[in-house]
Design a protein around this motif. Structure first.
Motif, mmCIF file in Angstrom:
data_model
loop_
_atom_site.group_PDB
_atom_site.id
_atom_site.type_symbol
_atom_site.label_atom_id
_atom_site.label_comp_id
_atom_site.label_asym_id
_atom_site.label_seq_id
_atom_site.Cartn_x
_atom_site.Cartn_y
_atom_site.Cartn_z
ATOM 1 N N SER A 26 47.690 48.095 46.245
ATOM 2 C CA SER A 26 47.474 46.653 46.336
ATOM 3 C C SER A 26 46.390 46.313 47.352
ATOM 4 C CB SER A 26 48.785 45.962 46.709
ATOM 5 O OG SER A 26 48.606 44.575 46.893
ATOM 6 N N ASP A 27 46.390 47.002 48.478
ATOM 7 C CA ASP A 27 45.360 46.743 49.482
ATOM 8 C C ASP A 27 43.996 47.187 48.983
ATOM 9 O OD1 ASP A 27 44.656 46.095 52.405
ATOM 10 O OD2 ASP A 27 43.965 48.158 52.222
ATOM 11 N N ALA A 28 43.934 48.289 48.256
ATOM 12 C CA ALA A 28 42.648 48.767 47.731
ATOM 13 C C ALA A 28 42.055 47.765 46.744
ATOM 14 C CB ALA A 28 42.832 50.133 47.061
ATOM 15 N N VAL A 29 42.888 47.197 45.873
ATOM 16 C CA VAL A 29 42.395 46.208 44.914
ATOM 17 C C VAL A 29 41.931 44.941 45.644
ATOM 18 C CG1 VAL A 29 43.039 44.739 42.978
ATOM 19 C CG2 VAL A 29 43.799 47.107 43.039
ATOM 20 N N THR A 30 42.684 44.538 46.658
ATOM 21 C CA THR A 30 42.292 43.358 47.429
ATOM 22 C C THR A 30 40.960 43.570 48.130
ATOM 23 O OG1 THR A 30 44.632 42.810 47.773
ATOM 24 C CG2 THR A 30 43.029 41.756 49.218
ATOM 25 N N GLN A 31 40.792 44.738 48.738
ATOM 26 C CA GLN A 31 39.535 45.040 49.417
ATOM 27 C C GLN A 31 38.367 45.119 48.429
ATOM 28 O OE1 GLN A 31 39.100 45.282 52.790
ATOM 29 N NE2 GLN A 31 41.228 44.606 52.913
ATOM 30 N N LEU A 32 38.629 45.627 47.238
ATOM 31 C CA LEU A 32 37.582 45.705 46.221
ATOM 32 C C LEU A 32 37.128 44.314 45.796
ATOM 33 C CD1 LEU A 32 35.828 47.215 44.156
ATOM 34 C CD2 LEU A 32 37.815 47.246 42.633
ATOM 35 N N LEU A 33 38.069 43.412 45.579
ATOM 36 C CA LEU A 33 37.709 42.059 45.156
ATOM 37 C C LEU A 33 36.927 41.327 46.245
ATOM 38 C CD1 LEU A 33 40.997 40.988 43.339
ATOM 39 C CD2 LEU A 33 38.860 41.796 42.319
ATOM 40 N N GLU A 34 37.333 41.531 47.505
ATOM 41 C CA GLU A 34 36.593 40.894 48.593
ATOM 42 C C GLU A 34 35.188 41.481 48.734
ATOM 43 O OE1 GLU A 34 38.948 41.290 52.074
ATOM 44 O OE2 GLU A 34 40.510 39.897 51.409
ATOM 45 N N HIS A 35 35.089 42.780 48.556
ATOM 46 C CA HIS A 35 33.777 43.418 48.659
ATOM 47 C C HIS A 35 32.888 43.080 47.470
ATOM 48 C CE1 HIS A 35 30.893 46.345 50.143
ATOM 49 N NE2 HIS A 35 30.862 46.930 48.946
ATOM 50 N N LYS A 36 33.494 42.832 46.309
ATOM 51 C CA LYS A 36 32.712 42.528 45.116
ATOM 52 C C LYS A 36 32.077 41.151 45.207
ATOM 53 C CE LYS A 36 33.025 43.059 40.111
ATOM 54 N NZ LYS A 36 33.926 43.344 38.955
ATOM 55 N N GLU A 38 30.653 39.985 47.837
ATOM 56 C CA GLU A 38 29.427 40.175 48.596
ATOM 57 C C GLU A 38 28.441 41.092 47.875
ATOM 58 O OE1 GLU A 38 30.628 41.702 52.334
ATOM 59 O OE2 GLU A 38 31.805 39.926 52.890
ATOM 60 N N ASN A 39 28.967 42.062 47.130
ATOM 61 C CA ASN A 39 28.110 43.015 46.420
ATOM 62 C C ASN A 39 28.599 43.132 44.977
ATOM 63 O OD1 ASN A 39 26.337 45.003 45.694
ATOM 64 N ND2 ASN A 39 27.317 46.633 46.877
ATOM 65 N N PRO A 40 28.064 42.326 44.072
ATOM 66 C CA PRO A 40 28.565 42.351 42.687
ATOM 67 C C PRO A 40 28.324 43.674 41.968
ATOM 68 C CG PRO A 40 27.289 40.346 43.132
ATOM 69 C CD PRO A 40 27.055 41.276 44.284
ATOM 70 N N LYS A 41 27.386 44.479 42.444
ATOM 71 C CA LYS A 41 27.062 45.741 41.769
ATOM 72 C C LYS A 41 27.880 46.917 42.289
ATOM 73 C CE LYS A 41 22.269 44.404 40.787
ATOM 74 N NZ LYS A 41 20.834 44.787 40.939
ATOM 75 N N VAL A 42 28.966 46.642 42.976
ATOM 76 C CA VAL A 42 29.765 47.725 43.530
ATOM 77 C C VAL A 42 30.403 48.538 42.407
ATOM 78 C CG1 VAL A 42 31.802 46.246 43.717
ATOM 79 C CG2 VAL A 42 31.615 48.257 45.169
ATOM 80 N N ASN A 43 30.503 49.837 42.618
ATOM 81 C CA ASN A 43 31.124 50.731 41.641
ATOM 82 C C ASN A 43 32.606 50.868 41.971
ATOM 83 O OD1 ASN A 43 31.855 52.691 39.845
ATOM 84 N ND2 ASN A 43 30.324 54.186 40.494
ATOM 85 N N PRO A 44 33.510 50.361 41.150
ATOM 86 C CA PRO A 44 34.941 50.412 41.485
ATOM 87 C C PRO A 44 35.464 51.827 41.671
ATOM 88 C CG PRO A 44 34.539 48.848 39.711
ATOM 89 C CD PRO A 44 33.269 49.601 39.907
ATOM 90 N N ALA A 45 35.009 52.767 40.852
ATOM 91 C CA ALA A 45 35.503 54.140 40.973
ATOM 92 C C ALA A 45 35.107 54.750 42.320
ATOM 93 C CB ALA A 45 34.971 54.998 39.823
ATOM 94 N N LYS A 46 33.863 54.551 42.719
ATOM 95 C CA LYS A 46 33.418 55.081 43.998
ATOM 96 C C LYS A 46 34.104 54.363 45.158
ATOM 97 C CE LYS A 46 29.236 56.189 46.624
ATOM 98 N NZ LYS A 46 29.828 55.728 47.900
#
Length: 356
Positions: A26-36, A38-46
């Motif tokens: 749950s924390d990983a998904v939350t951090q991914l959404l917050e980071h996305k 700022e950076n829409p081109k983020v690679n979710p797998a990486k």
């Protein structure tokens, strides 16, 4: 082997709850959404790969909020390791700091860390009337480790200790005004008995009952038995000091080295991570030799008979490439250019033409 058997005997839900897998997902998904955002081109797998690698190495609590750090025992112990890596130089210099100063340092890596936990840590080392005294880094770090990792358990131990102290303390003796000094003796002895602490066997049995079914992290029972087996009676202050200094409990947490190796191991630990290219020169080991100033490296004199520098050669190459797109120069121009170079070149050219 018993730990492995317990692991394989758990079902899926118990395993997920024991290791807080859903909490980290749950924390990983939350951090991914917050980071996305700022950076829409983020690679979710990486991103998930980097997140769980950081989680495994214990670097995931740096600059995180207190509500996340206190969620799991792994988070708390990893935060202790981060405090050690970030502020190890204080112990190397031998500086003594107050609890306010230690709280300010911890606030640099966790902005909302409560002062109450730092104050509880000071009560393990100092008496209540000496909380303003300065504390060494090593004493604070090991006490802070125990207080933060086993905060709920130590609070329960305080309740158990107070209940045993009240249950086994003799009743207060009523002193009659006509009594002699000998008759007033039991009241003084009752106060002295309360200062001696409680019976260690009774306290240990009470702690065993607390550990059974306790939903928070607890120290290993063999380590607690080893601590309480050294004396017949123990005070709560002495119990906290013994827990903070226990090598068995420190090994069970597994995030700090032994106290004798704390400062030397800190230097070795800080040099192990990979170095960024921008700071490679600053982290070069001293065994290579003395460090030269950057100006000495840049302005190193070139021998007279050496080849031209890379900048000059690149300029000559660029010039020659430009000439290839133009028409060939006349022979007179070529001979003039050769005559302007050096006498030796003229002689070699002339000899070559004669030979031909």
């Amino acid at each position: 082997m018993s730990a492995q058997n317990e692991r394989y005997n758990m079902n899926a839900d118990e395993y997920l709850e024991r290791h807080h897998v859903l909490t980290y997902l749950s924390d990983a998904v939350t951090q991914l959404l917050e980071h996305k955002d700022e950076n829409p081109k983020v690679n979710p797998a990486k991103f998930f790969c980097d997140y769980f690698l950081s989680l495994r190495e214990g670097n995931h609590t740096l600059f995180r909020e207190y509500s996340f750090i206190k969620l799991t025992h792994h988070n708390r112990s990893s935060f202790i390791h981060t405090v050690w890596k970030c502020f190890k130089h204080i112990g190397q210099k031998g500086d003594l700091l107050s609890i306010r100063e230690y709280h300010s340092l911890i606030g640099l890596i966790c902005h909302d860390f409560p002062f109450e936990l730092v104050q509880k840590t000071a009560r393990i080392i100092l008496m209540d009337d000496a909380l303003d005294c300065l504390i060494s880094f090593s004493d604070f770090l090991y006490a802070f480790q125990v207080q933060f990792c086993y905060d709920e358990f130590l609070s329960k131990c305080s309740e158990v200790y107070q209940s045993l102290l009240i249950a086994h303390s003799p009743r207060e003796t009523v002193v009659v005004p006509t009594s002699t000094e000998i008759e007033a003796q039991p009241h003084q002895s009752s106060g002295q008995a309360s200062n001696d602490g409680v019976d260690t066997n009774q306290f240990y049995r009470a702690l065993v009952n607390v550990c059974e079914g306790f939903h928070h992290s607890v120290p290993p029972l063999p380590a607690l038995k080893e601590i309480l087996s050294g004396a017949s009676r123990v005070t709560f202050y002495g119990f906290l000091m013994a827990v903070a200094k226990s090598d068995s409990i420190n090994s069970s947490i597994g995030r700090l080295p032994a106290k004798a190796d704390l400062l030397s191991a800190a230097d070795e630990q800080m040099t192990s991570p990979p170095i960024r290219p921008g700071t490679a020169r600053q982290h070069r080991p001293d065994s290579v030799g003395p460090r030269l100033p950057p100006t000495t490296i840049i302005s190193r004199p070139r021998p007279p008979d050496s080849k031209p520098s890379s900048r000059q050669s690149s300029g000559a190459t660029k010039k020659s490439r430009t000439k290839t797109h133009k028409m060939a120069a006349p022979a007179s121009d070529a001979s003039a250019a050769s005559s302007s170079s050096s006498p030796s070149d003229d002689e070699s050219t002339g000899s070559g033409s004669t030979t031909n």
